[in-house]
Design an enzyme around this catalytic site. Structure first.
Site, PDB file in Angstrom:
ATOM      1  N   HIS A  87       6.469  -4.491  -4.355  1.00  0.00           N
ATOM      2  CA  HIS A  87       7.681  -3.652  -4.307  1.00  0.00           C
ATOM      3  C   HIS A  87       8.733  -4.298  -5.196  1.00  0.00           C
ATOM      4  O   HIS A  87       9.292  -5.328  -4.855  1.00  0.00           O
ATOM      5  CB  HIS A  87       8.189  -3.520  -2.875  1.00  0.00           C
ATOM      6  CG  HIS A  87       9.468  -2.742  -2.803  1.00  0.00           C
ATOM      7  ND1 HIS A  87       9.543  -1.431  -3.192  1.00  0.00           N
ATOM      8  CD2 HIS A  87      10.717  -3.095  -2.440  1.00  0.00           C
ATOM      9  CE1 HIS A  87      10.783  -1.009  -3.060  1.00  0.00           C
ATOM     10  NE2 HIS A  87      11.519  -1.998  -2.609  1.00  0.00           N
ATOM     11  N   ASP A  89      12.139  -4.039  -6.862  1.00  0.00           N
ATOM     12  CA  ASP A  89      13.446  -3.385  -6.945  1.00  0.00           C
ATOM     13  C   ASP A  89      13.958  -3.372  -8.376  1.00  0.00           C
ATOM     14  O   ASP A  89      13.993  -4.404  -9.040  1.00  0.00           O
ATOM     15  CB  ASP A  89      14.454  -4.134  -6.058  1.00  0.00           C
ATOM     16  CG  ASP A  89      14.206  -3.895  -4.581  1.00  0.00           C
ATOM     17  OD1 ASP A  89      14.146  -2.731  -4.190  1.00  0.00           O
ATOM     18  OD2 ASP A  89      14.080  -4.890  -3.831  1.00  0.00           O
ATOM     19  N   ASP A 211      10.813   1.789   0.757  1.00  0.00           N
ATOM     20  CA  ASP A 211      11.987   0.972   1.093  1.00  0.00           C
ATOM     21  C   ASP A 211      13.272   1.746   1.346  1.00  0.00           C
ATOM     22  O   ASP A 211      14.116   1.277   2.094  1.00  0.00           O
ATOM     23  CB  ASP A 211      12.211  -0.062  -0.020  1.00  0.00           C
ATOM     24  CG  ASP A 211      13.181  -1.150   0.375  1.00  0.00           C
ATOM     25  OD1 ASP A 211      13.299  -1.439   1.585  1.00  0.00           O
ATOM     26  OD2 ASP A 211      13.832  -1.738  -0.508  1.00  0.00           O
ATOM     27  N   HIS A 450      17.332   2.506  -5.259  1.00  0.00           N
ATOM     28  CA  HIS A 450      17.865   2.477  -3.900  1.00  0.00           C
ATOM     29  C   HIS A 450      18.699   1.233  -3.591  1.00  0.00           C
ATOM     30  O   HIS A 450      19.133   1.075  -2.453  1.00  0.00           O
ATOM     31  CB  HIS A 450      16.744   2.672  -2.876  1.00  0.00           C
ATOM     32  CG  HIS A 450      15.649   1.660  -2.957  1.00  0.00           C
ATOM     33  ND1 HIS A 450      14.558   1.806  -3.771  1.00  0.00           N
ATOM     34  CD2 HIS A 450      15.467   0.486  -2.317  1.00  0.00           C
ATOM     35  CE1 HIS A 450      13.747   0.768  -3.629  1.00  0.00           C
ATOM     36  NE2 HIS A 450      14.275  -0.051  -2.755  1.00  0.00           N
TER      37      HIS A 450
END
Lengths: 934, 934
Positions: A87, A89, A211, A450
């Protein structure tokens, strides 16, 4: 004559030829003519209009591999799908580039370039291993730096299904604070790269929002219309999750639109068992401390039964990875290899557990083959709480200035895109350097992440997002200032100094006041043909100083397309606020922070019962300037001829000398008998009904009477009774609620003294230019109408505020040949239709999205089909053909072939109905159609 | 008749055939007969005695690659040798297996299996990249788990010089607290694996002790005799380093023996510029936070001139790595690739810096080619201080029980090895399971690591070392309890319950009292032929209780080879101690800890001026039991017929209720006029002169009057004047000093309350069995003699204490045919000769090391050559041939061909003199000699 009917709430995408010399184009141009009339059903089109057709044939070999690619499962066993994933970001504690390169590892150890290097090695070492990748912003950076041998190897892995892209947008967008316009753009950017690079086999089948902090129904609707077969996420309200586990309701069909006929906006949706982490004890990343598997026979295996009993089929999914994991993929794969080997070896002793490397698509295929009937979800997943006092409703408002800048940048990006189309393929080259829309498009796509527009990043990362946007602005300015080479040759010497001005707008279709700062008081505003426009010079009050402001146009070539002022009256406006919890309470030690809103009392503090007021009334506007305190002021404006009341609020620097963080709201109290109901938009588009202390799908135990009733608004909120509807349209994403009947409150700004322990590690206390605390200014537009007329007001109003016209300035005398008035459209569009996207796709085609912006029943007149004649739409473009695509423009519309799912409401099939397995692989077809041109 | 002369202080190694059926053997058996007479010069032999000769031909292709393998350097430029390396502690914060697997990453992130996986990938990806590997304990574990394709790839890398082994022992041994016997064994174990696996090209050319905390001269001597061409380390006294940087004296020739004729024990020695770390800002491991190199032209390069001016040639070395780095080698190599590319690209603009991937051997080759004259170092590098109040002299004593257990285990290992030889190749299989010496050999080799016997590991790791040794004991016990299948068939049913007894010993060549715990008082001790031996039962005082103890032999088959008691007198003994600094002082905040000794006063606290005493006097012994406090007691013993006084000390649990850590010493005060001089052994072998507040090679600024004068002792310390010499022989490694004339002090035990901030992260406070603090017991043997006679006493005494005979027990009646007396030797060895090693090498050969243990001038009689007739040495082995090897048994002695170095004392060449470049590659020759057998 080619014409196109745009129905209620339909966004249309059209690839248009700009009329230049035909060349080979990189995508497969499908010649199907769109139907002249389209039903009301909520669905998307892509229309391709080539001059000549160059078909890119998808390799049949890759089709073969993909069909074969899902690993075999055991029908009589519990199949545990291990999904290796990372994951990544697109900015959070570090900037996107710091994450890519692995810079500033003192803040967080993470380097995406190494992740992709490492995973590639490990996938090549063993053909059973799989990996999924999500964020095209990173993959794109990495791909650019690879040599041809590496690219070939990656392509092989993609064709064989060993490397699978999921989601595939530029980032994994936030769902609460993003506007659908920008989300569609960022998804299109990422998916286009995958399509251009890998063709059909690179098209993600699964949306993957593991997420984001709550989930918007409009996102699900968009994903469905982008052709995704399923959607998985990790975070939902802890009470909701407990209920779903208890009822074995972790997987469902989300019916994501009231306006679209099922299954157009239906999306199979699954809640992942462990958020997006591996099961406890099975994390083998370098960032984890779980013990490795030693090569001994005493392997203790995870009790998969605990997970299996939450789910309905004999398949369970295990997310094997987490934040920025797989930088050293060998650790993961070496131990998973052993796990698979040792656990499956027990099958010979009667074990019924079968562990395999898999992907979300293959897991989804297993679920689909189970042929069960699934429950239907109609509402959304907001607000998100991970504990009784832990509502993630603060980030709806966090970093209000960044949220506004993002919104304004979206507006500029559309202008920039349109200028490129109007200027033609050579429009990027000008005397002041090369300009482009790509820089702003990438910056905007990054900003949808996000932890970007959400406001949940560290301060230095927020600065980086803003810097990227500013760089995008600069590139667009260059584009605007080129000597025009438009087909019509009419737009010349346009100096778009967008950034020099932070006020006001121009719009073709709505009345829009323009306010500019000037020195002095002697100005005259001229319309294009020389008529004098009524204008006034007046004083405005800033947060801590008085500035001179004017409604004006100076002689020197300010282009004002329309400017007339209407009249109305309304009484509203004052700013109370909440003191934030510092975490010291008997119930919980959770403080307010970037993510979480937790006031220390349900009763807001009134900043001031009284205000110093200044009033102004002239031929253009009447306004009351209210100063409630040195750090809270407001101007209430009503323009002559306008029905909307404008509240221009200025908040900051929020004082924290009393050691209390503060969250400033504006509350609007009316006599409307709203009965606990209120309505908020979903990503700025469809409206959702909200009810105080209530959730549609479970028996809510409300533990935070304020924060637990907050919802995100991207464009508007309203309350209503049978007689009146008060609608507040806003200029950025915010948190809002209605805590008493007849009352609306909107959170404007927050300054906090504690970190809320969700990872960002900083209190949200924006420094502002002078480090004394950030001052933020913004606007709310209020409309009080009968409910039946409300949409006819707030839809165009919100469109105008979201895609705000931009002012451009030019000094010096105008060239005598300068055309002072120009429109790219032959005529105004109908009120229901919004030109959402007009951008140059490549040398031979243009992407157009038209949107019908009225929800199914909200307007007696405007919620009806509208017909648009595409041939007569543009003033400078000749439309020679059109093909329809899916919403994200990475698939021919008539080749969309999604999985059908049986729901508790009965089976619904696509109009292109095909219920067999090929749905998930339907994209991998060769493109052999003969092209037809109008 | 074959005979062999063993000269002064020469350790001899002989591979002997055990007389079994000839088979192919894994090493190349070189037939050269050793000379009958050997000069006094200090050098090593290996003698191989095959029955049939099976030559393993080294591949000439690998010779070719190795000769070509060093990267090209630029004679007119500064060549920066980047040496990618990892420093993998064989236990420290985690156990050796935890480090190997990457377990307990919560303690420290480190997993060696992944390091080797990852480096292999990266080396294969680019032929210019290089890597060195050091610790065979880890490499061996990893190699076992690799498939044949991987092994083949690794072998190719080794043959091409891209993967180079340096040091190559099982571990990187501690230099202060290790005994040469165990160091030779652990080096032999590691180097043998490399030789067996990779042949000549796997032989390390460079010794590499980058982390040990000070450097022993005997280590350098051993490395020279093991055939190393050079030695590099990282840690030396900060004042010494400053002087060497100032004088450009960072590289030198270490003349490491007084007894051996140069250059036998000469070793080129270099101090690394950055310890073993990369230059600041250039650490690209996953564990570092330095910024990666981005692909942009603005690369800022390291100022190499700062380093270059410390060194004399146009070569500098940069250690690119650190503790457990390269787990994700891609990070390192990707950035080093860029560094090399961008820095060397500047050569076209006139830069004179040339950066290259290199290895210590290739760097050493560069230095050798410079053909300079180097300074000569004669002393050692103890003690090590990294600041004025930061003397690393505490670890000389840390964990005294572990240090004793390690020493005792060494003794058992030699017994175990000898039993295997006496039992022949089948000796490992017995009715109680299979036994072996390998387990203890590996445990002992692990225990030599510089965070093992040094006492600087975490408590749980110390426990693991002890557990490994205990497991080794168990394997040896099984070996001892087999029904004998020795060639002579005479050793039967020997039950070696070594571990049930923690007292006393048996020795062939020295008088040795035996003390055993018993119940009751009625025992009779019989000699092998039935004669009654004088014995006494008496009370002994334990730390906190009174236990019954006896000098005894019960009827039931205790084998006591020799036991007679001698007489003498001596007066000594009491235990003062230091309170440890807690770090709160004006000078420095450095507290005492596992590494560092820092008393809070230079004056020791007297535990008690008086003692409760108990006296005992019988026909065997006279003793005084002294109880100074409940936690300090001592027994002073003098056996009839013995000249040495025994001090048996018992210390613990050290009380810390007063919040002061304590470091307990025993101090011996005499009237000897020692004039500030004292003498300590180097790794238990040669003696070095020490002088209070003085260093031979720089002008010492003494800042710690106690800790700064401490030195490690492994076997003994003495002071002397013209009349008397007081020698203290110890049973384990300790720290010791002489702070006043006539006084000796030895630190016995330490318990501390603070961590000393060198990484271990725990205060050194050993819990003991009951968590109340560890009780430790040990012995010092004191000899007061005229100086000229001292060595004749302390050499055999120390040998007896180091390689302590072990008692074995058997219950039940003896089988009538049991032989009660047996010796593997035909006759006792001469006093100067020590049988250091006798172990089974493989099915066809035995490794023998004979040591002449008298230093060049220390004994008028014993410091003379001695002749040993190998043919007549053993009682059960027939010696049929012999070949001499280097000290570590991984090279034929006559193929040793080390670099010659010019020194400030003139050039010295090897007797096999060869000054050309082939030295460093001399091992890579095919073995084509025809074998000759006696």
């Amino acid at each position: 004559v080619f014409s196109e009917s745009v129905s209620d709430h339909v966004i249309r995408q059209v690839c248009l030829s700009s009329g230049d010399t035909p060349q080979a184009i990189s995508t497969c141009l499908h010649p199907a003519l769109i139907p002249v009339e389209v039903s009301l059903a909520y669905r998307f089109f892509t229309l391709m209009l080539p001059l000549l057709c160059f078909c890119h044939r998808y390799d049949l070999l890759s089709l073969y591999f993909l069909l074969q690619s899902c690993p075999a499962t055991q029908p009589s066993m519990l199949n545990v799908h291990l999904v290796p994933h990372t994951h990544d970001d697109v900015g959070w504690l570090k900037t996107v580039d710091q994450y890519y390169y692995g810079d500033r590892n003192d803040i967080q150890h993470a380097g995406v370039q190494y992740i992709l290097d490492s995973v590639l090695e490990q996938l090549l070492a063993d053909p059973t291993r799989r990996f999924i990748y999500v964020e095209t912003a990173f993959f794109f950076r990495w791909w650019r730096q690879q040599d041809s041998a590496t690219r070939k190897a990656v392509t092989m892995l993609v064709n064989e299904g060993r490397l699978e892209f999921v989601n595939g947008g530029w980032c994994m967008s936030d769902e609460a604070t993003t506007h659908y316009s920008a989300v569609i753009d960022q998804m299109t950017l990422g998916l286009r790269f995958l399509n251009d690079t890998f063709g059909a086999c690179g098209r993600p089948r699964v949306a993957w929002h593991i997420d984001p902090f709550g989930h918007a129904r409009e996102h699900a609707s968009m994903f469905a219309q982008m052709g995704y077969d399923g959607f998985f996420f990790g975070r939902l309200d802890y009470q909701d999750k407990a209920r779903r586990i208890r009822d074995k309701d972790m997987e469902m069909v989300w019916r994501a639109s009231e306006s679209l006929t099922p299954p157009t906006a239906d999306l199979f949706t699954g809640v992942l068992p462990n958020g997006y982490n591996p099961p406890a004890g099975f994390c083998w990343d370098q960032s984890c401390n779980d013990p490795p598997i030693r090569d001994d026979p005493n392997l203790e295996d995870y009790n998969v039964d605990n997970v299996a009993k939450m789910y309905r089929t004999n398949h369970i999914i295990m997310t094997m990875g987490s934040d920025f994991q797989y930088e050293n993929a060998n650790l993961w794969y070496k131990n998973m290899d052993k796990l698979i080997r040792y656990v499956n070896a027990k099958q010979s002793q009667g074990s019924k557990v079968n562990v395999l490397y898999s992907t979300p698509s293959c897991y989804l295929q297993g679920l689909h083959q189970a042929n069960l009937t699934w429950s239907v979800k109609m509402d959304d997943f907001f607000p998100y709480a991970d504990g009784p006092h832990d509502f993630w409703t603060g980030y709806f408002t966090s970093r209000p200035a960044l949220k506004r800048y993002e919104r304004l940048s979206n507006s500029l990006l559309q202008v920039c895109n349109q200028l490129e189309v109007l200027g033609g393929p050579n429009s990027r080259k000008g005397p002041y350097g090369e300009g482009d829309s790509d820089t702003l498009q990438e910056a905007m796509s990054v900003a949808q992440h996000h932890d970007a527009v959400s406001g949940t990043e560290k301060q230095h990362v927020a600065n980086d997002y803003a810097k990227r946007l500013a760089r995008g602005w600069a590139h667009c300015e260059v584009l605007g200032s080129r000597p025009s080479t438009t087909p019509a040759g009419r737009l010349k010497e346009l100096d778009l100094s967008f950034q020099r001005l932070n006020i006001s707008v121009i719009c073709l279709s709505i009345i829009w006041p323009v306010r500019l700062p000037v020195n002095g008081s002697d100005y005259m505003v001229l319309q294009p043909h020389g008529q004098v426009l009524d204008s006034q010079v007046s004083l405005i009050m800033a947060a801590s100083s008085i500035m001179v402001s004017h409604c004006y146009a100076i002689k020197r070539s300010v282009r004002i397309f329309v400017s007339s002022l209407l009249k109305g009256t309304q009484e509203v406006g004052f700013q109370p606020g909440y003191n934030a919890s510092d975490g010291n309470s008997a119930d919980s030690n959770q403080p307010s922070g970037a993510y979480i809103f937790r006031p220390n009392s349900s009763t807001p503090i009134i900043v001031s019962q009284t205000a110093k007021t200044y009033t102004l009334k002239n031929s253009v506007v009447q306004e009351v300037q209210q100063e409630f305190s040195p750090w809270v002021s407001q101007v209430v404006r009503l323009y002559w001829g306008s029905r909307e009341l404008e509240l221009e609020w200025t908040v900051g620097p929020i004082p924290v000398e009393d050691s209390l963080g503060k969250e400033v709201i504006t509350r609007l109290d009316t006599n409307i008998n709203s009965s606990g109901y209120f309505y908020t938009d979903s990503n700025g588009r469809e409206m959702l009904e909200r009810r105080k202390d209530f959730r549609p799908t479970w028996d809510l135990k409300q533990s935070e009477p304020v924060a637990g009733n907050y919802y995100p608004i991207n464009s508007r909120i309203y309350i209503k009774d049978k007689v009146n509807q008060l609608t507040a349209v806003t200029d950025r994403s915010q948190g809002a609620s209605s805590l008493q009947d007849g009352s609306l409150e909107i959170m404007l700004h927050r300054r906090l003294l504690y970190d809320d322990v969700r990872g960002v590690g900083e209190p949200l206390s924006e420094p502002g230019d002078d480090n004394k605390g950030l001052v933020v200014r913004g606007r709310l537009l209020l409309a009080l109408t009968p409910p039946k007329d409300a949409a006819d007001i707030h839809r165009p109003l919100a469109e105008a505020l979201v895609l705000e016209p931009l002012l451009a300035f030019q000094t010096g005398e105008l060239h005598p040949n300068t055309i002072l008035e120009f429109s790219g459209l032959q005529a105004s569009l109908p009120p229901a239709v919004h030109l959402l996207t007009l951008s140059q796709w490549d040398q031979e085609s243009v992407l157009l999205r038209l949107e019908h912006q009225f929800q199914v029943t909200e307007s007696p007149t405007n919620s009806q089909p509208v017909t648009v004649n595409l041939k007569k739409l543009f003033s400078t473009l000749e439309v020679v053909g059109v093909s329809e695509m899916n919403l994200s423009a990475n698939q021919w519309k008539d080749e969309m072939n999604r999985f059908d799912w049986k729901t508790s409401g009965g089976i619904v099939t696509f109009s292109t109905g095909n219920t067999n397995e090929k749905g998930i692989f339907g994209m991998c077809q060769s493109c052999l159609h003969k092209c037809e041109v109008f």
